[in-house]
Design an enzyme around this catalytic site. Structure first.
Site, short mmCIF file in Angstrom:
data_model
loop_
_atom_site.label_atom_id
_atom_site.label_comp_id
_atom_site.label_asym_id
_atom_site.label_seq_id
_atom_site.Cartn_x
_atom_site.Cartn_y
_atom_site.Cartn_z
N HIS A 61 33.84 41.41 47.75
CA HIS A 61 34.06 42.07 46.44
C HIS A 61 35.31 41.49 45.76
O HIS A 61 36.41 41.99 45.91
CB HIS A 61 34.24 43.58 46.71
CG HIS A 61 34.09 44.45 45.51
ND1 HIS A 61 32.94 45.13 45.20
CD2 HIS A 61 34.97 44.79 44.54
CE1 HIS A 61 33.11 45.84 44.11
NE2 HIS A 61 34.34 45.65 43.68
N HIS A 63 36.84 39.79 42.01
CA HIS A 63 36.65 39.50 40.59
C HIS A 63 37.11 38.06 40.31
O HIS A 63 38.18 37.83 39.76
CB HIS A 63 37.43 40.51 39.74
CG HIS A 63 36.94 41.92 39.92
ND1 HIS A 63 35.86 42.42 39.22
CD2 HIS A 63 37.35 42.91 40.75
CE1 HIS A 63 35.64 43.68 39.59
NE2 HIS A 63 36.53 44.00 40.52
N TYR A 130 29.05 47.11 36.17
CA TYR A 130 29.08 48.58 36.23
C TYR A 130 27.84 49.24 35.60
O TYR A 130 27.41 50.29 36.02
CB TYR A 130 30.29 49.08 35.42
CG TYR A 130 31.57 49.30 36.18
CD1 TYR A 130 31.93 48.51 37.25
CD2 TYR A 130 32.45 50.32 35.78
CE1 TYR A 130 33.13 48.71 37.92
CE2 TYR A 130 33.64 50.53 36.45
CZ TYR A 130 33.98 49.71 37.51
OH TYR A 130 35.16 49.92 38.15
N ASP A 285 38.70 43.62 46.55
CA ASP A 285 38.67 43.92 45.11
C ASP A 285 39.64 42.98 44.38
O ASP A 285 40.16 43.30 43.32
CB ASP A 285 39.03 45.39 44.84
CG ASP A 285 38.45 45.92 43.53
OD1 ASP A 285 37.71 45.16 42.86
OD2 ASP A 285 38.75 47.06 43.17
N SER A 289 42.25 44.68 38.14
CA SER A 289 43.52 45.18 37.63
C SER A 289 43.92 46.44 38.39
O SER A 289 43.07 47.23 38.80
CB SER A 289 43.42 45.49 36.14
OG SER A 289 42.52 46.56 35.94
ZN ZN Z 1 34.90 48.70 41.63
#
Ligand code: ZN
Length: 389
Positions: A61, A63, A130, A285, A289
């Site tokens: 996971h 970004h 999302y 993650d 942010s």
């Molecule tokens: Zn998340």
């Protein structure tokens, strides 16, 4: 050229003892007690002198093109660099979109995954973000998974979060079914990585899908499940039903070691309760942010989540929580490899990819990293950098 790794104390993640290994053509070719080389053989020797050799870490996971944006355009976080991934001992990762699927796109995500692969590590992605209906690359979940090499599932779909699109049961069933079929047709995981927010229903929407369809519970990988006592209890129930869950390491930065939202602590609590730890993974993650607030809840500012928290929590599991090393290592090696159906990853085994991390036997710090047979970090120094670093 072949490389012989000598005098390695191997955790595969199971403990194998002192071994010598031959790696070549991006693979682990041979593992045995001791290898004697011939002077005429042109091989590179890497003598570990008893340091630990463990599988390269898998982060499910991240970004990779940046995330955030919840505080306006200037709060969009930057994309990740190769050296920050390698420094953290990560040799395989899954790139994701998050809240922002307006300024961030699937095509951009896939391009970044391809760039990281060109730079020497293994990178996959999920399709969507999302929100529902999902914004895919080909307009169809099944086609995305079947035809796009990097796409191995759907995610991160948000439930129990005010920033998500509050999906209905029917919507959740449909995307999960499509992810499953895409996975079956392409021999990929086809899982749905679910962002579980702080909303009151927590993972109940996933249990509703299981109870109202023929879909197996292993189709889901709910993440951010290390929140509080209640979420850890929900983890226990979900795992006891055969489900898998994921803890986020970056959110626990600076937490007290007794805080149950710290992944290493949560892992220990679940271990003590006899929960099957094979069904738990950690992810960072990374590059998302992280808003910071003072004690009164006033917004202080944003920082970027760091992938280096992934191994930090594994180390805390071993050194602080006294969880056996071979169990703690599984949450970033063999467990995520199983969840993501990465059949040549997550283990030190003949025929598997030569993704390896060398840990200092005393401090457990990451000394060196090998990705697909290539040395990326040696004795604490990055030796392979990204294109623009
Ligand atoms: Zn998340």
């Amino acid at each position: 050229m072949l490389t012989i790794i000598k005098n390695a104390e191997v955790y595969s993640p199971e403990y194998l003892g002192k071994k010598d290994l031959i790696i070549g053509a991006e693979k682990i070719l041979y593992i045995t007690d001791s290898i004697t080389t011939h002077p005429q053989l042109n091989v590179k020797i890497l003598d570990l002198e008893g340091d630990y050799l463990v599988p390269g870490f898998i982060d499910s996971h991240v970004h990779i093109i940046g995330g955030g944006g919840e505080g306006g355009y200037k709060t969009r976080t930057p994309e990740i660099t190769l050296s920050s991934i390698v420094k953290a001992g990560i040799t395989s990762l899954v790139g994701i979109l998050g809240t922002d699927n307006a300024t961030r796109t699937m095509s951009n995500l896939i391009a970044k995954a391809k760039a990281l692969k060109d730079e020497g590590i293994s990178c996959y992605t999920y399709t969507g973000s999302y929100h529902l209906p999902l914004k895919t690359l080909t307009n169809r979940i099944i086609d995305d998974i079947v035809f796009i090499e990097e796409i191995i599932g759907v995610g991160e779909v948000a439930i129990s979060d005010h920033r998500g699109s509050q999906p209905t049961l029917e919507e959740l069933i449909r995307i999960t079914a499509d992810a499953r079929v895409g996975g079956i047709l392409s021999k990929k995981a086809g899982i749905v990585n679910v962002h579980v927010g702080k909303g009151k229903k927590l993972i109940q929407p996933l249990l509703d899908v299981i109870n109202n369809s023929d879909l197996p519970i292993t189709q889901f990988l709910p993440t951010h499940m290390n929140k509080d006592e209640e979420s850890i209890k929900a983890c226990k129930e979900f795992i006891n039903l055969g489900g898998r869950i994921d803890f986020t390491t970056s959110s626990s930065n600076n937490l007290d070691e007794n805080d149950i939202s710290k992944p290493s602590k949560a892992l220990k609590v679940l271990m003590d309760e006899g929960v099957n730890l094979e069904n738990i993974s950690f992810s960072s993650d990374g590059q998302g942010s992280m808003p910071h607030f003072d004690e009164k809840g006033n917004y202080l500012g944003l920082t970027v989540a760091n992938v280096n928290t992934l191994y930090q929590e594994v180390k805390d599991s071993i050194l602080v929580e006294q969880i056996p090393m071979e169990i703690a290592l599984k949450v970033v090696t063999s467990n995520p490899a199983t969840f993501l159906k990465l059949e040549t990853k997550g283990r030190i085994k003949e025929g598997y990819d030569a993704d390896l991390v060398i840990l200092d036997k005393n401090s457990l710090n990451i000394k060196s990293v090998i990705a697909k047979g290539k040395l990326m970090k040696k004795d604490g120094k990055i030796i392979t950098r990204g294109t623009f670093e």
